[in-house]
Design a protein around this motif. Sequence first.
Motif, PDB file in Angstrom:
ATOM      1  N   TYR A  11      25.836 -11.280  -0.904  1.00 38.56           N
ATOM      2  CA  TYR A  11      25.548 -10.290  -1.939  1.00 38.56           C
ATOM      3  C   TYR A  11      26.555 -10.409  -3.076  1.00 38.56           C
ATOM      4  N   GLN A  12      27.854 -10.479  -2.732  1.00 39.06           N
ATOM      5  CA  GLN A  12      28.893 -10.586  -3.746  1.00 39.06           C
ATOM      6  C   GLN A  12      28.788 -11.911  -4.500  1.00 39.06           C
ATOM      7  N   HIS A  13      28.466 -12.970  -3.781  1.00 44.85           N
ATOM      8  CA  HIS A  13      28.305 -14.277  -4.422  1.00 44.85           C
ATOM      9  C   HIS A  13      27.176 -14.242  -5.447  1.00 44.85           C
ATOM     10  N   ARG A  14      26.069 -13.615  -5.104  1.00 38.89           N
ATOM     11  CA  ARG A  14      24.947 -13.541  -6.044  1.00 38.89           C
ATOM     12  C   ARG A  14      25.275 -12.669  -7.253  1.00 38.89           C
ATOM     13  N   LEU A  18      34.849 -15.956 -11.341  1.00 37.87           N
ATOM     14  CA  LEU A  18      34.937 -17.397 -11.115  1.00 37.87           C
ATOM     15  C   LEU A  18      35.347 -17.791  -9.696  1.00 37.87           C
ATOM     16  N   HIS A  19      35.945 -16.869  -8.939  1.00 30.49           N
ATOM     17  CA  HIS A  19      36.436 -17.192  -7.596  1.00 30.49           C
ATOM     18  C   HIS A  19      35.530 -16.587  -6.534  1.00 30.49           C
ATOM     19  N   ARG A  20      35.331 -17.336  -5.481  1.00 27.10           N
ATOM     20  CA  ARG A  20      34.629 -16.786  -4.315  1.00 27.10           C
ATOM     21  C   ARG A  20      35.670 -16.365  -3.295  1.00 27.10           C
ATOM     22  N   ALA A  21      35.751 -15.063  -3.044  1.00 27.60           N
ATOM     23  CA  ALA A  21      36.751 -14.552  -2.115  1.00 27.60           C
ATOM     24  C   ALA A  21      36.425 -14.993  -0.695  1.00 27.60           C
TER      25      ALA A  21
END
Length: 388
Positions: A357-360, A348-351
């Motif tokens: 890539y991690q967001h997708r 749920l969190h965007r670091a």
Amino acid sequence: MSPVRTQVGIIGAGPAGLLLSHLLHLEGVDSVVLEARSRDYVERRVRAGVVEQPSADLLRDVGLAGRMDEEGLPHHGFSLRFDREDHRIPLTELTGSTITVYGQQEIVKDLIAARLAAHGDLRFEVSGVAVHDVDTDRPRITYDGGELECDVIAGCDGFHGIARGAVPDSVLKTFEHEYPFAWLGLLAQAQPSHEELIYASHERGFALHSMRSPEVTRLYLQVDPDERIEDWSDERIWDELHLRLETDNGFTLREGPVIEKSITSMRGFVAEPMRHGRLFLAGDAAHIVPPTGAKGMNLAIADVLVLSRALTSLLRKGDSDLVESYSDTCLRRVWRAQGFSNHMTTMLHRAPGSEDYQHRLRMSQLRYTATSSAAATSLAENYVGLPF
């Protein structure tokens, strides 16, 4: 002053310490509870608000659920909100269980009232607490102005308490993970804007819509861990909440006077073992989870249920088997809750600074959870609480 004799000396009057005292009382085991803060402080301290099904059932079984069943808010699902849409997780449909929204401070009030009605020994504003002789069968607790002689000591005094420090470094092993963000939380005098909790993943960061009553809303925003609460005016907070919680179907966030606001860091922490000699750790004294999975208070309740059974068996029957297995039994549940809380948090969190890539990957997991009955069921099963 002569020492006071009791079977169980309990440090901390949060949910763990108070519930342990109540459960032991029901089994004929006496205890004394020592608390550094005032009664007024612990009854007003706003913390968790989600009571799992097993926790609620236990509170009913031991006569503590009168106000919870009257004033608490049963929920049969919650919303994952992303791509400006709601995707409901139907908890009861998937698991047969519910959660109840009822503030931790209200459970503390109920526990204090029950212990005082039973003439329980609760001592508030106690300073200078220290533990001694935990490797013997007569451990002691000293504090400014008094001393307790005990059969066992229960450290239920939270992450910053003194109990865990009494376990030698050669025995204690700790595991910790710091998340690169924090939560800004506020209480608002406003009717909830949605009938169930909303977990929102937004490109600007996570947001959570919860509630404490039909008139009080609990809201959270993901912020950087070095943010200062002084830099967040009420207007700025509401603007950011509107942005992160808005949808394409006309969702309206209700505003109201802010009662309280604070920033809390996010971490996972586990101390092993949860027992050394006649000293037992329970609740936040032994473990911390990020609040995304709503596990903190429920883990404390699970710990002291196991501990009350173990201590009753030891002190009433002289049987140490459950005492010997206490730490291992609790840690199995603790690590499962750590895993689930980490899953919810990372999904749920965007670091800060994370790659596209991690967001997708995160968005893929959200969409899979929202569309797969197997994934939704796994999430729901963990969220409503695994059986004790």
